[in-house]
Design a protein around this motif. Structure first.
Motif: not given
Ligand code: DC
Length: 232
Positions: A37, A106, A115, A136, A186, A193
């Motif tokens: 993240g 996000s 990504r 995630r 969230r 998505r």
């Molecule tokens: O874990 P975090 O809250 O710091 O993550 C920040 C943002 O990044 C959150 O909106 C989700 C996204 N994220 C993601 O889409 N895929 C990941 N592997 C890690 C985080």
């Protein structure tokens, strides 16, 4: 406990304690902990600093072009040896944790070109194994071949309570209802998505830590490690 040079992927909902758990596991096994993240946050910080997010709208062509030269990475800190996020060589660990970045991350993390930019960087750290990475989509998209995948869940109200306590410790004010609403939003955003949504990998083990302490979680992990990699 002798464990081979594996990759451990930890995914799950916001405020399930992924990073605390991942850090403990990395410390116990002598592995590297990487917070995926943080890279999405670094890209978001870059876009904000460079006027690429205006009134909530992202200038996608400008960001796409800028990512061709932007260098985002993890580097070990001289003092602690722990890895932190860097943007063009500068430590941005503190600046990526602000509310301003949290507000937009996000939306930035939803963009397919962001990504794939982040995925490429993450892959480069997985080559030798011995890492614990949380996020995630680590077990589903980044390292679908990870040796151990953990999917963390906890009741929404409990997660909201934890998040509220964290905010209060930082001096931020909010009510439990506000935090709960934000968490629901969230959860929905991360899970719905189109590119790499938050979802449990088929071979991930679910850890519901609603009523567990950190010690309970580490005992749980030890059981899994012994079962998967029995000592000879
Ligand atoms: O874990 P975090 O809250 O710091 O993550 C920040 C943002 O990044 C959150 O909106 C989700 C996204 N994220 C993601 O889409 N895929 C990941 N592997 C890690 C985080």
């Amino acid at each position: 406990m002798p464990i081979p040079d594996i990759i451990i992927a930890i995914d799950g909902y916001s405020s399930t304690g992924k990073s605390s758990f991942a850090k403990l596991i990395a410390g116990k096994l002598g592995f590297l902990y990487l917070d995926s993240g943080a890279l999405y946050r670094a890209v978001t910080l870059f876009a904000l600093d460079n006027g690429m997010i205006y009134r909530g709208v992202i200038d996608e062509p400008a960001l796409r072009k800028a990512l061709k030269v932007l260098k985002v990475s993890f580097k070990p800190s001289a003092e602690s040896g722990k890895y932190h996020a860097c943007m063009n060589g500068k430590n941005v660990e503190r600046r990526i944790r602000t509310l301003r970045v949290s507000e937009y991350v996000s939306n930035v993390a939803e963009l397919p070109f962001v990504r794939s930019y982040v995925d490429n960087i993450l892959h480069s750290y997985g080559k030798k194994g011995r890492i614990v990475m949380d996020g995630r989509d680590i077990g589903t998209a980044v390292f679908p071949y990870a040796d151990l995948k953990i999917f963390m869940v906890a009741e929404q109200k409990i997660r909201a309570g934890r998040r509220l306590r964290e905010m209060e410790e930082k001096g931020e004010k909010a009510t439990l209802d506000e935090v709960l609403d934000n968490l629901k939003e969230r959860d929905e955003r991360d899970s719905s998505r189109t590119v790499h949504p938050l979802s449990k990998a088929d071979d991930a083990i679910v850890l519901d830590n609603s009523y567990m302490t950190m010690d309970d979680e580490m005992d749980w992990l030890e059981g899994i490690l012994r079962e998967r990699w029995p000592q000879k």
